[in-house]
Design an enzyme around this catalytic site. Structure first.
Site, PDB file in Angstrom:
ATOM      1  NE  ARG A 120    -145.757 -70.556  23.109  1.00 10.12           N
ATOM      2  CZ  ARG A 120    -145.765 -69.535  23.951  1.00 10.12           C
ATOM      3  NH1 ARG A 120    -145.945 -69.727  25.245  1.00 10.12           N
ATOM      4  NH2 ARG A 120    -145.597 -68.305  23.526  1.00 10.12           N
ATOM      5  CE  LYS A 185    -147.698 -76.535  29.181  1.00 12.10           C
ATOM      6  NZ  LYS A 185    -146.776 -75.561  28.648  1.00 12.10           N
ATOM      7  NE  ARG A 318    -142.401 -65.333  37.194  1.00 11.08           N
ATOM      8  CZ  ARG A 318    -142.407 -64.769  38.387  1.00 11.08           C
ATOM      9  NH1 ARG A 318    -143.435 -64.961  39.213  1.00 11.08           N
ATOM     10  NH2 ARG A 318    -141.415 -63.999  38.796  1.00 11.08           N
TER      11      ARG A 318
HETATM   12  C1  BTN Z   1    -145.495 -75.949  25.206  1.00  8.71           C
HETATM   13  O1  BTN Z   1    -146.369 -75.815  26.061  1.00  8.71           O
HETATM   14  O2  BTN Z   1    -144.320 -75.612  25.434  1.00  8.71           O
HETATM   15  C2  BTN Z   1    -145.858 -76.545  23.872  1.00  8.71           C
HETATM   16  C3  BTN Z   1    -145.716 -78.038  23.896  1.00  8.71           C
HETATM   17  C4  BTN Z   1    -146.077 -78.701  22.582  1.00  8.71           C
HETATM   18  C5  BTN Z   1    -145.779 -80.184  22.594  1.00  8.71           C
HETATM   19  C6  BTN Z   1    -146.277 -80.866  21.370  1.00  8.71           C
HETATM   20  S1  BTN Z   1    -146.229 -82.623  21.484  1.00  8.71           S
HETATM   21  C7  BTN Z   1    -146.622 -82.767  19.803  1.00  8.71           C
HETATM   22  C8  BTN Z   1    -145.826 -81.698  19.077  1.00  8.71           C
HETATM   23  N1  BTN Z   1    -144.495 -82.166  18.777  1.00  8.71           N
HETATM   24  C9  BTN Z   1    -143.557 -81.498  19.421  1.00  8.71           C
HETATM   25  O3  BTN Z   1    -142.332 -81.709  19.325  1.00  8.71           O
HETATM   26  N2  BTN Z   1    -144.121 -80.550  20.197  1.00  8.71           N
HETATM   27  C10 BTN Z   1    -145.556 -80.544  20.063  1.00  8.71           C
END
Ligand code: BTN
Length: 321
Positions: A120, A185, A318
């Protein structure tokens, strides 16, 4: 992983001669030996038994589409359009390409690694090979763009439900949809929209990243853990995990379309790691006590000026340190 077919043969943990491996794979014994060396350099524990061959000595957790399909409930076999890849830039990007190409069913992409995994807020998602789950689904959601905030939270509920089927009950959710164990996390969810709104239907790409076996990751910039570290007594396999998540996500999407977000509010709330914590917005704008989510999925903060509802994507919260 190029050597995955070799590792599939070794997965039974018996001794296999170089000759039999070479024959089955249709390559030379030297090529087998090179693949063994490569796998060892990637951290796979294989021993050479003099005069007999090679033996895998630690458990492997290889991805295999037939195992994911086998673990999916029967009715989903005709719904899910599954692809398991060795490597890809991002499973979200791959699902987007498949949606553009007009694939049938629900496209689901799982990859052993990602070269440009995205998180994100434009962050990178560290995606080493063979260790974690990188999974994306292409979902059609009725209800227009306004449904999406709730959908993003509901996905966190779906993944928590899937993890609880393995015995991992106490997964926390950090608004809007990060997965936590204690203050670390475990995984994250990235929701992206594909194309235009058509007849009230939005195509959503739900990308889910879960740390499964990862023990080391110097480049992750926040406290993290993995399923294997948090619940060492559970045997975690990525195929069954992928199947459980796909099944829960498809089920919950249908429930969400029928009922909207409010029926998931209590379940989400029970996992809220911000509740009753002193929070601060990353932009410094809001400060106050976490008061849970409202009926549409906004996060409520009790500030000195009263209750403030924060929309996902507007402000990042946060715990105040
Ligand atoms: C976050 O917490 O920032 C979200 C992370 C999401 C990661 C997943 S892995 C599978 C899918 N492909 C990506 O490029 N991102 C999501």
């Amino acid at each position: 992983m190029k050597s995955s077919s070799l590792l599939t043969l070794l997965e039974d943990r018996r001794i296999h001669s170089g000759e039999s491996l070479a024959q089955t794979l249709g390559i030379s014994r030297t090529a087998v030996w090179k693949q063994i060396r490569r796998a060892i350099s990637e951290g796979v524990e294989i021993r050479t038994v003099r005069g007999q061959g090679y033996q895998l000595i630690s458990a492997l957790d290889l991805l295999a589409s037939e195992r994911i399909l086998k673990a999916l409930p029967e009715p989903l076999h005709t719904v899910v359009n599954l692809d398991v890849l060795d490597a890809v830039d991002s499973t979200n990007a791959e699902v987007a390409r498949r949606l553009t190409a007009g694939v049938e069913g629900v496209p689901v992409v799982v990859s052993d690694s990602q070269t440009a995994g995205r998180g994100r807020r434009g962050r990178q998602w560290v995606s080493p090979q063979g260790e974690n789950l990188y999974l994306s689904l292409g979902l059609s959601i009725e209800g227009g763009f306004s449904a999406l905030d709730g959908m993003s939270l509901v996905l966190g509920v779906a993944v928590s439900r899937a993890l609880s089927t393995f015995g991992a009950m106490d997964v926390g959710l950090k608004w809007p949809n990060d997965l936590f164990y204690g203050d670390r996390k475990l995984g994250g969810i990235l929701v992206e929209i594909q194309g235009e709104l058509q007849d009230g239907v939005v195509q959503v790409i739900a990308g889910i990243g879960i740390n499964v076996h990862m023990r080391q990751a110097e480049t992750v910039d926040q406290p993290w853990t993995s399923l294997a570290e948090a619940w060492p007594d559970i045997v975690w396999t990525r195929n069954t995990l992928a199947a459980a998540i796909v099944s829960e996500v498809i089920k919950i999407t249908a429930e969400f379309e029928r009922q909207g977000f409010s029926s998931f509010r209590e379940e989400w709330q029970a996992r809220d790691i911000f509740f009753n914590q002193e929070l601060v917005a990353r932009d410094g704008g809001a400060q106050g006590m976490g008061a849970g989510i409202d009926a549409t999925g906004n996060y409520q903060v009790d500030t000195a000026d009263g209750r403030m509802a924060i929309r996902a994507g507007d402000i990042s919260l946060r715990v105040r340190s």
